[in-house]
Design an enzyme around this catalytic site. Structure first.
Site, PDB file in Angstrom:
ATOM      1  N   CYS A 281       0.858  -1.177   0.000  1.00 30.56           N
ATOM      2  CA  CYS A 281       0.000   0.000   0.000  1.00 30.56           C
ATOM      3  C   CYS A 281       0.892   1.224   0.000  1.00 30.56           C
ATOM      4  O   CYS A 281       1.628   1.470   0.957  1.00 30.56           O
ATOM      5  CB  CYS A 281      -0.903  -0.001   1.241  1.00 30.56           C
ATOM      6  SG  CYS A 281      -1.854   1.524   1.432  1.00 30.56           S
TER       7      CYS A 281
ATOM      8  N   GLU B 209      -4.748   0.885  -4.718  1.00 32.22           N
ATOM      9  CA  GLU B 209      -3.865  -0.120  -5.304  1.00 32.22           C
ATOM     10  C   GLU B 209      -4.034  -0.050  -6.815  1.00 32.22           C
ATOM     11  O   GLU B 209      -5.062   0.416  -7.320  1.00 32.22           O
ATOM     12  CB  GLU B 209      -4.182  -1.529  -4.798  1.00 32.22           C
ATOM     13  CG  GLU B 209      -3.915  -1.768  -3.321  1.00 32.22           C
ATOM     14  CD  GLU B 209      -2.426  -1.778  -2.959  1.00 32.22           C
ATOM     15  OE1 GLU B 209      -1.594  -1.478  -3.835  1.00 32.22           O
ATOM     16  OE2 GLU B 209      -2.124  -2.071  -1.798  1.00 32.22           O
TER      17      GLU B 209
END
Length: 233
Positions: free
Chosen positions: A2, A104
């Site tokens: 992340c 993402e």
């Protein structure tokens, strides 16, 4: 992995995480990026405090200098043994990196790399399981920083996060009932909270490629991208 996420307003974060000592000061951000100062909850003298820490851990032994390698994510497989993280882990320097969603990137069949915004459906705001550390420069200035933990992806993130140097990973998102164990539990109790967040409690949709630049930081980044798939579950 992340590498970008979103935070809500300070008051919402303080309520959600029962912060007693709100030392932090921040505004909502729609594109939090590495090396920025980010809001974190940790324990101090038995009470939860909200502080701003550098995202990208600088180990205590680094004399205040950021490592040449990335320290924004710590892999669950090595968090207890890696040189940069084993110290904070052993010392119980656990924290919660607060968020309201994260991004993402997905490589589609047409070869396009598109960002997706991911949220959890059972928490308006949530936290990544993290570690913090304090490093002193040669001048004696203390620099405090943090890293959050990542793990193999659940089915939703397995499908979405299929590109980059570390594909098919996801952040360790804490369930609300696990906040206390992560912050004050034994190492064994804390380790037990590191589980994949259920895919059926998460949702995602494609957003604008403007997210690619951390210079872009405005609410419109969260709007579904036109002409692309708007939900993946």
């Amino acid at each position: 992995m992340c590498g970008r996420y979103v935070t809500k307003d300070q008051a919402a974060m303080e309520r959600a995480f029962s912060v007693v000592k709100p030392w932090w000061r921040f505004e909502p951000s729609y594109n939090v990026a590495p090396t920025q100062s980010v809001p974190v909850v940790r324990l101090a003298e038995g009470e939860r405090e909200g502080v701003m820490l550098r995202w990208g851990l600088i180990p205590f032994f680094a004399k205040g200098l950021p490592p040449k390698y990335s320290t924004i994510n710590a892999r669950i497989e090595t968090v207890e043994t890696a040189a940069s993280y084993r110290g904070p882990w052993k010392r119980g320097q656990r924290c919660i990196q607060v968020a309201a969603g994260f991004y993402e990137w997905h490589l589609s069949v047409d070869g396009q790399k598109r960002p997706y915004f991911i949220q959890v459906s059972d928490q308006d705001v949530f936290g990544f399981a993290g570690l913090w550390d304090r490093s002193y420069t040669t001048e004696g200035t203390a620099i405090e920083s943090c890293v959050h933990i990542t793990m193999p992806a659940n089915p939703l993130l397995q499908d979405i996060h299929n590109t980059g140097k570390n594909p098919h990973r996801m952040p360790a998102i804490l369930r609300k009932e696990d906040h206390e164990a992560w912050l004050v539990g034994t190492p064994e109790e804390a380790r037990a909270t590191l589980k994949q967040y259920p895919a059926d409690l998460m949702y995602a949709y494609a957003v604008s490629s403007k997210v690619n630049s951390p210079k872009n930081n405005f609410p419109e980044l969260l709007e579904p991208s036109k002409g692309t798939q708007t939900a993946m579950q």
